[in-house]
Design an enzyme around this catalytic site. Structure first.
Site, PDB file in Angstrom:
ATOM      1  N   CYS A 138     -18.907   2.473   8.791  1.00  0.00           N
ATOM      2  CA  CYS A 138     -18.166   1.794   9.848  1.00  0.00           C
ATOM      3  C   CYS A 138     -16.919   2.631  10.032  1.00  0.00           C
ATOM      4  CB  CYS A 138     -17.830   0.369   9.419  1.00  0.00           C
ATOM      5  SG  CYS A 138     -16.752  -0.467  10.606  1.00  0.00           S
ATOM      6  N   CYS A 164       0.828  -1.214   0.000  1.00  0.00           N
ATOM      7  CA  CYS A 164       0.000   0.000   0.000  1.00  0.00           C
ATOM      8  C   CYS A 164       0.864   1.266   0.000  1.00  0.00           C
ATOM      9  CB  CYS A 164      -0.918  -0.015   1.217  1.00  0.00           C
ATOM     10  SG  CYS A 164      -2.016   1.406   1.275  1.00  0.00           S
ATOM     11  N   CYS A 183     -16.601  -8.965   6.020  1.00  0.00           N
ATOM     12  CA  CYS A 183     -15.879  -7.729   5.723  1.00  0.00           C
ATOM     13  C   CYS A 183     -14.675  -8.065   4.854  1.00  0.00           C
ATOM     14  CB  CYS A 183     -15.386  -7.078   7.012  1.00  0.00           C
ATOM     15  SG  CYS A 183     -16.656  -6.928   8.259  1.00  0.00           S
ATOM     16  N   CYS A 225       0.764   4.784   6.865  1.00  0.00           N
ATOM     17  CA  CYS A 225       0.188   4.641   8.208  1.00  0.00           C
ATOM     18  C   CYS A 225       1.173   3.876   9.111  1.00  0.00           C
ATOM     19  CB  CYS A 225      -1.132   3.885   8.129  1.00  0.00           C
ATOM     20  SG  CYS A 225      -2.206   4.500   6.810  1.00  0.00           S
ATOM     21  N   CYS A 261       0.682   0.223  10.290  1.00  0.00           N
ATOM     22  CA  CYS A 261       0.177  -0.813   9.383  1.00  0.00           C
ATOM     23  C   CYS A 261       1.270  -1.636   8.710  1.00  0.00           C
ATOM     24  CB  CYS A 261      -0.712  -0.182   8.316  1.00  0.00           C
ATOM     25  SG  CYS A 261      -1.456  -1.430   7.245  1.00  0.00           S
ATOM     26  N   CYS A 274     -19.391  -5.745   4.086  1.00  0.00           N
ATOM     27  CA  CYS A 274     -18.637  -4.523   4.380  1.00  0.00           C
ATOM     28  C   CYS A 274     -17.343  -4.543   3.574  1.00  0.00           C
ATOM     29  CB  CYS A 274     -18.347  -4.430   5.880  1.00  0.00           C
ATOM     30  SG  CYS A 274     -17.471  -2.912   6.328  1.00  0.00           S
ATOM     31  N   ARG A 288     -17.567  -2.206  17.921  1.00  0.00           N
ATOM     32  CA  ARG A 288     -16.890  -3.483  17.634  1.00  0.00           C
ATOM     33  C   ARG A 288     -15.539  -3.546  18.312  1.00  0.00           C
ATOM     34  NH1 ARG A 288     -17.623  -3.478  12.416  1.00  0.00           N
ATOM     35  NH2 ARG A 288     -19.611  -4.508  12.718  1.00  0.00           N
TER      36      ARG A 288
HETATM   37  N1  SAM Z   1      -6.479   0.711   3.232  1.00  0.00           N
HETATM   38  C1  SAM Z   1      -7.768   0.910   3.750  1.00  0.00           C
HETATM   39  C2  SAM Z   1      -7.825   2.004   4.808  1.00  0.00           C
HETATM   40  O1  SAM Z   1      -6.792   2.301   5.417  1.00  0.00           O
HETATM   41  O2  SAM Z   1      -8.893   2.518   5.024  1.00  0.00           O
HETATM   42  C3  SAM Z   1      -8.390  -0.365   4.315  1.00  0.00           C
HETATM   43  C4  SAM Z   1      -7.556  -1.339   5.121  1.00  0.00           C
HETATM   44  S1  SAM Z   1      -6.817  -0.739   6.635  1.00  0.00           S
HETATM   45  C5  SAM Z   1      -5.709  -2.049   7.017  1.00  0.00           C
HETATM   46  C6  SAM Z   1      -8.160  -0.857   7.824  1.00  0.00           C
HETATM   47  C7  SAM Z   1      -7.890  -0.452   9.255  1.00  0.00           C
HETATM   48  O3  SAM Z   1      -7.140  -1.445   9.926  1.00  0.00           O
HETATM   49  C8  SAM Z   1      -7.089   0.802   9.507  1.00  0.00           C
HETATM   50  O4  SAM Z   1      -7.835   1.955   9.371  1.00  0.00           O
HETATM   51  C9  SAM Z   1      -6.668   0.628  10.953  1.00  0.00           C
HETATM   52  O5  SAM Z   1      -7.646   1.183  11.813  1.00  0.00           O
HETATM   53  C10 SAM Z   1      -6.657  -0.892  11.126  1.00  0.00           C
HETATM   54  N2  SAM Z   1      -5.296  -1.386  11.388  1.00  0.00           N
HETATM   55  C11 SAM Z   1      -4.318  -1.581  10.472  1.00  0.00           C
HETATM   56  N3  SAM Z   1      -3.202  -2.050  11.069  1.00  0.00           N
HETATM   57  C12 SAM Z   1      -3.463  -2.157  12.390  1.00  0.00           C
HETATM   58  C13 SAM Z   1      -2.704  -2.570  13.509  1.00  0.00           C
HETATM   59  N4  SAM Z   1      -1.437  -2.957  13.389  1.00  0.00           N
HETATM   60  N5  SAM Z   1      -3.288  -2.557  14.731  1.00  0.00           N
HETATM   61  C14 SAM Z   1      -4.575  -2.158  14.855  1.00  0.00           C
HETATM   62  N6  SAM Z   1      -5.350  -1.750  13.826  1.00  0.00           N
HETATM   63  C15 SAM Z   1      -4.798  -1.733  12.610  1.00  0.00           C
HETATM   64 FE1  SF4 Z   2      -2.700   1.249   3.446  1.00  0.00          FE
HETATM   65 FE2  SF4 Z   2      -2.536   0.060   5.791  1.00  0.00          FE
HETATM   66 FE3  SF4 Z   2      -2.858   2.682   5.677  1.00  0.00          FE
HETATM   67 FE4  SF4 Z   2      -4.897   1.046   4.930  1.00  0.00          FE
HETATM   68  S1  SF4 Z   2      -4.023   1.255   6.992  1.00  0.00           S
HETATM   69  S2  SF4 Z   2      -4.154   2.880   3.884  1.00  0.00           S
HETATM   70  S3  SF4 Z   2      -3.700  -0.660   4.058  1.00  0.00           S
HETATM   71  S4  SF4 Z   2      -1.063   1.528   4.947  1.00  0.00           S
END
Ligand code: SAM
Ligand code: SF4
Ligand code: DTB
Length: 325
Positions: A189, A53, A97, A57, A60, A129, A261
């Site tokens: 959500c 991606c 989801c 973030c 992530c 979802c 949730r």
């Molecule tokens: N890329 C899209 C986005 O960011 O909206 C969808 C997938 S993203 C992985 C969905 C959510 O997963 C993120 O907004 C975050 O809240 C959660 N998430 C990702 N990595 C995480 C982690 N290591 N611990 C807790 N929540 C996490």
């Molecule tokens: Fe990409 Fe992860 Fe950020 Fe979602 S949370 S936008 S998958 S880097």
């Protein structure tokens, strides 16, 4: 029950820092009125497109800016995904989801496949979802037409702390996608994560933004950071489980009718901590042994947990349409 959309950050901070026993009592009073049967929704999660991606973030493991050992994968075809949805339904889930590690939805074949997946999941009698990053107006409309029940798009943390966690997009862009999704008639959500090095004020500020959305998001995932090696937050100290209880309880008081949730981070929680979360207002969990890339308790373990707590599992929304696949 009166729903408010004008909560202030100081009011919310006062709730978050109440003596725990008092906060539990207040949250319970709200929860028992809104959900007298203590019904819990089981939502199963599948990563359709994993890793690589463009966003950065910090929490992530799927960001290409970090060196976690998630391998990029997007080999799920429509039939493969619907097979997983059927398994989830047979295991008792009410919601399915699907996640795409994208900055924004990609047009063309991947989006057509996404729409097929949504139609297929709905035909199985499950709520559908999707979480796939930013959405344009026309994409939101097409997702709504395919029958999408909800779109997940988290605000993750406060506006003030956002820049310390994500630099490749703005809070405002997040809010704009939320508005387009809602405009198309899809339920929201939208929640966040604790354990990102944020202050108590940041937690209150995140909840302020969420609870001032009108209507409130239909579901609010509360995640505890899963600190994954290779991400910038790998050394963040674990979240105090009682802070998670406080966050869930406060979300319940602010947004009485929303589904709260209890999301990522349950592997690190004792049964007792999870039961406290159910007691103060969590009425949904992710069900299945993986989240997107990290572990979640097994279905067997979760069934035992819900039985020990004495809560009821929600009924499946509607029977599957025969030949619906
Ligand atoms: N890329 C899209 C986005 O960011 O909206 C969808 C997938 S993203 C992985 C969905 C959510 O997963 C993120 O907004 C975050 O809240 C959660 N998430 C990702 N990595 C995480 C982690 N290591 N611990 C807790 N929540 C996490
Ligand atoms: Fe990409 Fe992860 Fe950020 Fe979602 S949370 S936008 S998958 S880097
Ligand atoms: C949400 O708030 N939490 C889920 C779901 N929405 C998409 C994702 C949690 C991901 C945890 C880290 C992982 O497994 O990669």
């Amino acid at each position: 029950m009166m729903l408010r959309h004008d909560w202030t950050t100081p009011e919310i901070q006062a709730l978050l820092t109440l003596p725990l026993v008092e906060l539990i009592w207040q949250a319970q009073s709200v929860h028992r009125l809104a959900n007298p049967g203590y019904e819990v929704q089981l939502a199963s999660l599948l990563s359709v497109k994993t890793g690589g991606c463009e966003e950065d973030c910090a929490y992530c493991p799927q960001s290409l800016h970090h060196s976690s050992d998630v391998t990029d994968r997007s080999d799920f075809d429509v039939a493969g995904v619907l097979g997983r949805a059927l398994e989830a339904r047979q295991a008792g889930a009410q919601r399915f989801c699907m996640g795409w590690a994208w900055r924004e939805i990609r047009e063309g074949a991947p989006f057509e496949a996404m729409l097929e997946m949504v139609r297929g999941v709905r035909a199985l009698g499950l709520e559908a979802c999707v979480t796939a990053g930013m959405v344009t107006e026309s994409q939101a409309v097409r997702l709504a037409e395919a029958g999408l029940s909800a779109y997940n798009h988290n605000l993750d943390t406060s506006p003030e702390h956002y820049g310390a966690i994500i630099t490749t997009r703005s809070y405002q862009e997040r809010l704009e996608t939320l508005a387009r999704v809602r405009q198309a008639g899809i339920a929201l959500c939208c929640g966040g994560i604790i354990g990102l090095g944020e202050s108590g004020h940041d937690r209150a500020s995140l909840l302020q933004v969420l609870s001032n959305l009108d209507p409130h998001p239909e579901s609010v995932p509360i995640n505890a950071l899963v600190a994954v090696p290779g991400t910038p937050l790998e050394d963040c100290p674990p979240v105090d489980p009682l802070d998670l209880v406080r966050m869930v309880a406060t979300a319940r008081i602010l947004m009485p009718k929303s589904r709260v949730r209890l999301s990522a981070g349950r592997e690190q929680l004792t049964r007792e901590a999870q039961i406290l979360c159910l007691l103060v207002g969590a009425d949904s969990i992710f069900y299945g042994d993986t989240l997107l890339t990290t572990a979640n308790p097994s279905q067997h373990k979760d069934r035992a947990l819900l039985a020990a707590a004495g809560v009821r599992v929600m009924e499946q929304p509607m029977p599957a349409i025969p030949g619906g696949l």
